[in-house]
Design an enzyme around this catalytic site. Structure first.
Site, PDB file in Angstrom:
ATOM      1  N   ASP A  30      23.476  -8.111  -8.960  1.00 56.02           N
ATOM      2  CA  ASP A  30      22.225  -7.914  -9.695  1.00 56.02           C
ATOM      3  C   ASP A  30      21.879  -9.222 -10.397  1.00 56.02           C
ATOM      4  OD1 ASP A  30      20.740  -4.995 -10.553  1.00 56.02           O
ATOM      5  OD2 ASP A  30      20.147  -6.794 -11.645  1.00 56.02           O
ATOM      6  N   CYS A 265       9.441   7.932  -7.926  1.00 52.20           N
ATOM      7  CA  CYS A 265       9.284   8.029  -6.469  1.00 52.20           C
ATOM      8  C   CYS A 265       8.023   8.735  -6.000  1.00 52.20           C
ATOM      9  CB  CYS A 265      10.516   8.705  -5.879  1.00 52.20           C
ATOM     10  SG  CYS A 265      11.988   7.700  -6.095  1.00 52.20           S
TER      11      CYS A 265
HETATM   12  N1  LIG Z   1      15.346   6.270  -8.384  1.00 51.95           N
HETATM   13  C1  LIG Z   1      15.539   7.156  -7.401  1.00 51.95           C
HETATM   14  O1  LIG Z   1      15.831   8.317  -7.662  1.00 51.95           O
HETATM   15  C2  LIG Z   1      15.387   6.746  -5.963  1.00 51.95           C
HETATM   16  C3  LIG Z   1      15.832   7.617  -4.969  1.00 51.95           C
HETATM   17  C4  LIG Z   1      15.680   7.236  -3.620  1.00 51.95           C
HETATM   18  C5  LIG Z   1      15.116   6.012  -3.299  1.00 51.95           C
HETATM   19  N2  LIG Z   1      14.695   5.188  -4.289  1.00 51.95           N
HETATM   20  C6  LIG Z   1      14.172   3.860  -3.918  1.00 51.95           C
HETATM   21  O2  LIG Z   1      15.238   2.920  -4.085  1.00 51.95           O
HETATM   22  C7  LIG Z   1      14.728   1.651  -4.542  1.00 51.95           C
HETATM   23  C8  LIG Z   1      15.381   1.280  -5.859  1.00 51.95           C
HETATM   24  O3  LIG Z   1      14.999   2.214  -6.839  1.00 51.95           O
HETATM   25  P1  LIG Z   1      15.738   2.278  -8.255  1.00 51.95           P
HETATM   26  O4  LIG Z   1      15.125   3.412  -8.995  1.00 51.95           O
HETATM   27  O5  LIG Z   1      17.201   2.225  -8.061  1.00 51.95           O
HETATM   28  O6  LIG Z   1      15.243   0.870  -8.878  1.00 51.95           O
HETATM   29  P2  LIG Z   1      15.649   0.203 -10.270  1.00 51.95           P
HETATM   30  O7  LIG Z   1      14.448  -0.522 -10.732  1.00 51.95           O
HETATM   31  O8  LIG Z   1      16.307   1.213 -11.146  1.00 51.95           O
HETATM   32  O9  LIG Z   1      16.780  -0.855  -9.871  1.00 51.95           O
HETATM   33  C9  LIG Z   1      16.552  -2.036  -9.183  1.00 51.95           C
HETATM   34  C10 LIG Z   1      17.622  -3.056  -9.573  1.00 51.95           C
HETATM   35  O10 LIG Z   1      17.439  -4.237  -8.782  1.00 51.95           O
HETATM   36  C11 LIG Z   1      17.719  -5.392  -9.576  1.00 51.95           C
HETATM   37  N3  LIG Z   1      17.102  -6.560  -8.940  1.00 51.95           N
HETATM   38  C12 LIG Z   1      15.803  -6.960  -8.981  1.00 51.95           C
HETATM   39  N4  LIG Z   1      15.632  -8.074  -8.232  1.00 51.95           N
HETATM   40  C13 LIG Z   1      16.844  -8.375  -7.709  1.00 51.95           C
HETATM   41  C14 LIG Z   1      17.323  -9.403  -6.828  1.00 51.95           C
HETATM   42  N5  LIG Z   1      16.503 -10.330  -6.348  1.00 51.95           N
HETATM   43  N6  LIG Z   1      18.631  -9.405  -6.511  1.00 51.95           N
HETATM   44  C15 LIG Z   1      19.486  -8.460  -6.996  1.00 51.95           C
HETATM   45  N7  LIG Z   1      19.084  -7.472  -7.808  1.00 51.95           N
HETATM   46  C16 LIG Z   1      17.789  -7.428  -8.163  1.00 51.95           C
HETATM   47  C17 LIG Z   1      17.151  -5.006 -10.931  1.00 51.95           C
HETATM   48  O11 LIG Z   1      17.683  -5.814 -11.960  1.00 51.95           O
HETATM   49  C18 LIG Z   1      17.556  -3.528 -11.027  1.00 51.95           C
HETATM   50  O12 LIG Z   1      18.843  -3.409 -11.612  1.00 51.95           O
HETATM   51  C19 LIG Z   1      13.212   1.838  -4.587  1.00 51.95           C
HETATM   52  O13 LIG Z   1      12.653   1.441  -3.376  1.00 51.95           O
HETATM   53  C20 LIG Z   1      13.038   3.335  -4.781  1.00 51.95           C
HETATM   54  O14 LIG Z   1      11.786   3.794  -4.298  1.00 51.95           O
HETATM   55  C21 LIG Z   1      14.833   5.517  -5.614  1.00 51.95           C
HETATM   56  O1  LIG Z   2       8.758  22.624  -8.369  1.00 47.63           O
HETATM   57  C1  LIG Z   2       8.727  21.508  -8.901  1.00 47.63           C
HETATM   58  C2  LIG Z   2       9.726  20.526  -8.707  1.00 47.63           C
HETATM   59  C3  LIG Z   2       9.595  19.296  -9.329  1.00 47.63           C
HETATM   60  N1  LIG Z   2       8.515  19.025 -10.133  1.00 47.63           N
HETATM   61  C4  LIG Z   2       8.365  17.684 -10.736  1.00 47.63           C
HETATM   62  O2  LIG Z   2       8.497  16.714  -9.699  1.00 47.63           O
HETATM   63  C5  LIG Z   2       9.030  15.498 -10.217  1.00 47.63           C
HETATM   64  C6  LIG Z   2      10.149  14.980  -9.336  1.00 47.63           C
HETATM   65  O3  LIG Z   2      11.257  15.847  -9.399  1.00 47.63           O
HETATM   66  P1  LIG Z   2      12.572  15.638  -8.500  1.00 47.63           P
HETATM   67  O4  LIG Z   2      12.178  15.627  -7.090  1.00 47.63           O
HETATM   68  O5  LIG Z   2      13.582  16.623  -8.924  1.00 47.63           O
HETATM   69  O6  LIG Z   2      13.037  14.220  -9.003  1.00 47.63           O
HETATM   70  P2  LIG Z   2      13.276  12.767  -8.381  1.00 47.63           P
HETATM   71  O7  LIG Z   2      14.541  12.283  -8.975  1.00 47.63           O
HETATM   72  O8  LIG Z   2      12.018  11.977  -8.560  1.00 47.63           O
HETATM   73  O9  LIG Z   2      13.575  12.960  -6.810  1.00 47.63           O
HETATM   74  C7  LIG Z   2      12.579  12.810  -5.802  1.00 47.63           C
HETATM   75  O10 LIG Z   2      12.361  11.444  -5.489  1.00 47.63           O
HETATM   76  C8  LIG Z   2      13.553  10.725  -5.056  1.00 47.63           C
HETATM   77  C9  LIG Z   2      13.160   9.278  -4.869  1.00 47.63           C
HETATM   78  O11 LIG Z   2      12.560   9.012  -3.657  1.00 47.63           O
HETATM   79  C10 LIG Z   2      14.055  11.375  -3.778  1.00 47.63           C
HETATM   80  O12 LIG Z   2      15.198  10.660  -3.318  1.00 47.63           O
HETATM   81  C11 LIG Z   2      14.385  12.854  -4.019  1.00 47.63           C
HETATM   82  O13 LIG Z   2      14.793  13.474  -2.808  1.00 47.63           O
HETATM   83  C12 LIG Z   2      13.118  13.537  -4.562  1.00 47.63           C
HETATM   84  O14 LIG Z   2      13.381  14.904  -4.897  1.00 47.63           O
HETATM   85  C13 LIG Z   2       9.438  15.810 -11.667  1.00 47.63           C
HETATM   86  O15 LIG Z   2       8.449  15.295 -12.532  1.00 47.63           O
HETATM   87  C14 LIG Z   2       9.456  17.324 -11.747  1.00 47.63           C
HETATM   88  O16 LIG Z   2       9.110  17.793 -13.021  1.00 47.63           O
HETATM   89  C15 LIG Z   2       7.531  19.983 -10.334  1.00 47.63           C
HETATM   90  O17 LIG Z   2       6.541  19.744 -11.035  1.00 47.63           O
HETATM   91  N2  LIG Z   2       7.674  21.196  -9.701  1.00 47.63           N
END
Ligand SMILES: NC(=O)c1ccc[n+]([C@@H]2O[C@H](COP(=O)([O-])OP(=O)(O)OC[C@H]3O[C@@H](n4cnc5c(N)ncnc54)[C@H](O)[C@@H]3O)[C@@H](O)[C@H]2O)c1
Ligand SMILES: O=c1ccn([C@@H]2O[C@H](COP(=O)(O)OP(=O)(O)O[C@H]3O[C@H](CO)[C@@H](O)[C@H](O)[C@H]3O)[C@@H](O)[C@H]2O)c(=O)[nH]1
Length: 431
Positions: A30, A265
């Site tokens: 990171d 997301c």
């Molecule tokens: N948050 C979720 O629940 C979730 C779930 C599924 C997919 N995703 C996807 O995964 C990706 C990451 O999401 P996140 O929520 O973990 O992001 P985040 O912002 O929490 O984390 C990103 C990290 O990358 C670091 N970073 C930035 N530039 C960098 C570089 N050049 N080299 C190394 N590190 C660097 C940052 O300091 C930070 O710690 C996104 O594309 C998101 O859409 C997120």
């Molecule tokens: O019936 C429902 C279910 C969820 N929510 C809302 O939807 C949002 C997202 O909820 P949830 O999906 O549980 O959270 P995330 O952690 O954002 O997860 C979603 O987004 C991630 C990032 O891409 C994916 O990896 C997951 O599969 C996907 O569920 C929240 O604001 C919830 O309050 C509602 O309003 N109604």
């Protein structure tokens, strides 16, 4: 296997800790030195249930962190890109962070002998892995994809708050690779998880992620539209959707109407897919409506509030819930943000409470009152808005006794006024 994970946010730190738990040797990279230090000390850089235990178990054993790309690439066989892919000002995907990670990665790969694999785990629009990532890696490493290094796309489906559980118990693993060798090597990492692997090409893997999120967001907006109609008909939409969800073709999940979807997301990914479709001269009518319905829900909450208390100027409004959902401290695109912004514009005095997310919200709203409990926020309030589905809100009862005016606008169906001792004026958003 030896894995390096680029980006230690929600996806990166959970993937790193879980890969370590699966017995792999993991190096986190990171650019944020604070996060690097925390991981090396066994402290998770984000809050996730179960993450601290895993980090403490593996830190400085088979889980280490660094900001040195050269070290990490020399000492790993597979690198996962887990950096952010936010929306730009037009709502389209901003790939600048992915671009700079690819540049650093490519330059480090230039100095390494032997085959390396790069896997995109960040959510990226279809075409990005092959048309952007692969080319940047070739440009900065001077190497050839398919010959000197493999490239794959492996989307992540974890939910925040349940991230460790979801990673370890996936209902699908999708690996889109440029060739069979790459797909097989990436699959090896997951061999101890009981889950079928969908093997495909990178652009299909990228699309699967967007369709997954867009479909879930559509279910929520559909439920909200139905809820808005039910409210006007005097019908409880939860009763309707509970029955509708019994149809196995629909399923009972993600039918909860209320304040709408937030988080890092759904809003950004639906917008990114809309942007990509428009770039291809297709106008995605349904997806545009999904966003529109979602944007309308907080406005309807404020309308209900004003119907019940009139002008909110100088009135104390308790906002219960700041996180975008329960069990997380993440406030990204939380529905409480547009609500608080509007309340402040109208001159209301906001008293907010969240069990976890207040510190993060202070970066957006410095001057509202942050309370230590729901009871404190409710004390002397002219009305209350429930914004997040925290379990503790379901038990609220005597806490409402200190309100000046016991108006409760419930955006998540947390309260059942018939089960309470306190007499309140209750308004459900969609029921
Ligand atoms: N948050 C979720 O629940 C979730 C779930 C599924 C997919 N995703 C996807 O995964 C990706 C990451 O999401 P996140 O929520 O973990 O992001 P985040 O912002 O929490 O984390 C990103 C990290 O990358 C670091 N970073 C930035 N530039 C960098 C570089 N050049 N080299 C190394 N590190 C660097 C940052 O300091 C930070 O710690 C996104 O594309 C998101 O859409 C997120
Ligand atoms: O019936 C429902 C279910 C969820 N929510 C809302 O939807 C949002 C997202 O909820 P949830 O999906 O549980 O959270 P995330 O952690 O954002 O997860 C979603 O987004 C991630 C990032 O891409 C994916 O990896 C997951 O599969 C996907 O569920 C929240 O604001 C919830 O309050 C509602 O309003 N109604």
């Amino acid at each position: 296997m030896k894995v390096s994970i680029i980006g230690s946010g929600y996806v990166g730190s959970v993937s790193a800790a879980c890969f370590a738990e699966l017995g792999h040797e993991v190096i986190c990279i990171d650019i944020d030195e604070k996060k690097v230090q925390m991981i090396n000390d066994g402290i998770p850089p984000i809050w996730e249930e179960g993450l601290e235990g895993l980090m403490q178990k593996h830190a400085e054993k088979n889980l280490i962190a660094t900001s040195d790309y050269d070290y990490a690439i020399q000492n790993s066989d597979i690198s996962f890109i887990c950096v952010g892919t936010p929306s730009n000002e037009h709502g389209n995907i901003d790939l600048s962070i992915v671009g700079s990670a690819c540049k650093s990665l490519g330059m480090a790969m230039a100095k390494k002998d032997g085959f390396h694999i790069v896997v995109v785990k960040s959510t990226v629009v279809p075409g990005t892995t092959e048309d952007v990532v692969l080319h940047l890696l070739e440009e900065h490493s001077g190497k050839t994809a398919g010959k000197d290094f493999g490239v794959a796309m492996n989307p992540e489906f974890l939910r925040e708050g349940k991230a460790v559980y979801d990673f370890m118990n996936p209902d699908k693993i999708v690996i889109g690779g440029i060739d069979g060798r790459t797909i097989s090597l990436v699959s090896e990492l997951y061999r101890d998880l009981e889950c079928e692997v969908t093997r495909t090409n990178p652009r299909t893997a990228e699309m699967i992620k967007y369709v997954n999120n867009s479909f879930l967001a559509t279910k929520i907006s559909f439920s909200n539209e139905v809820g808005n109609i039910c409210k006007r008909l005097g019908i409880d939409t939860y009763e309707v959707m509970n029955a509708v969800g019994k149809d196995f073709r629909i399923s009972e999940h993600f039918l909860n109407s209320g304040a709408g979807f937030g988080g890092s997301c759904f809003p950004k990914d639906v917008r990114a897919l809309i942007g990509k479709a428009k770039e291809l001269d297709y106008y995605p009518v349904l997806l545009e409506s999904v966003v529109e319905v979602n944007d309308l829900q907080p406005i309807q909450m404020l309308e209900l509030l004003e119907e019940n208390v009139g002008d909110v100027k100088d009135k104390r409004i308790a906002v219960l819930g700041l996180a975008f959902k329960n069990d997380t401290d993440d406030i990204r695109e939380s529905r409480s943000i547009p609500i608080i912004r509007k309340l402040l514009e109208k001159g209301a005095l906001v008293a907010a409470y969240d069990p976890m997310a207040s510190e993060h919200m202070k970066a957006i709203f410095e001057d509202i009152t942050y309370c230590e409990s729901a009871e404190e926020a409710l004390n002397g309030a002219d009305a209350c808005l429930i914004m997040t589905e925290w379990t503790e809100f379901r038990k609220l009862d005597h806490e409402f006794s200190g309100m000046k005016n016991k108006v409760v606008i419930d955006g998540r169906k947390m309260i059942d006024p018939d089960e309470m001792e306190q007499d309140i004026i209750y308004e459900g958003l969609c029921w």
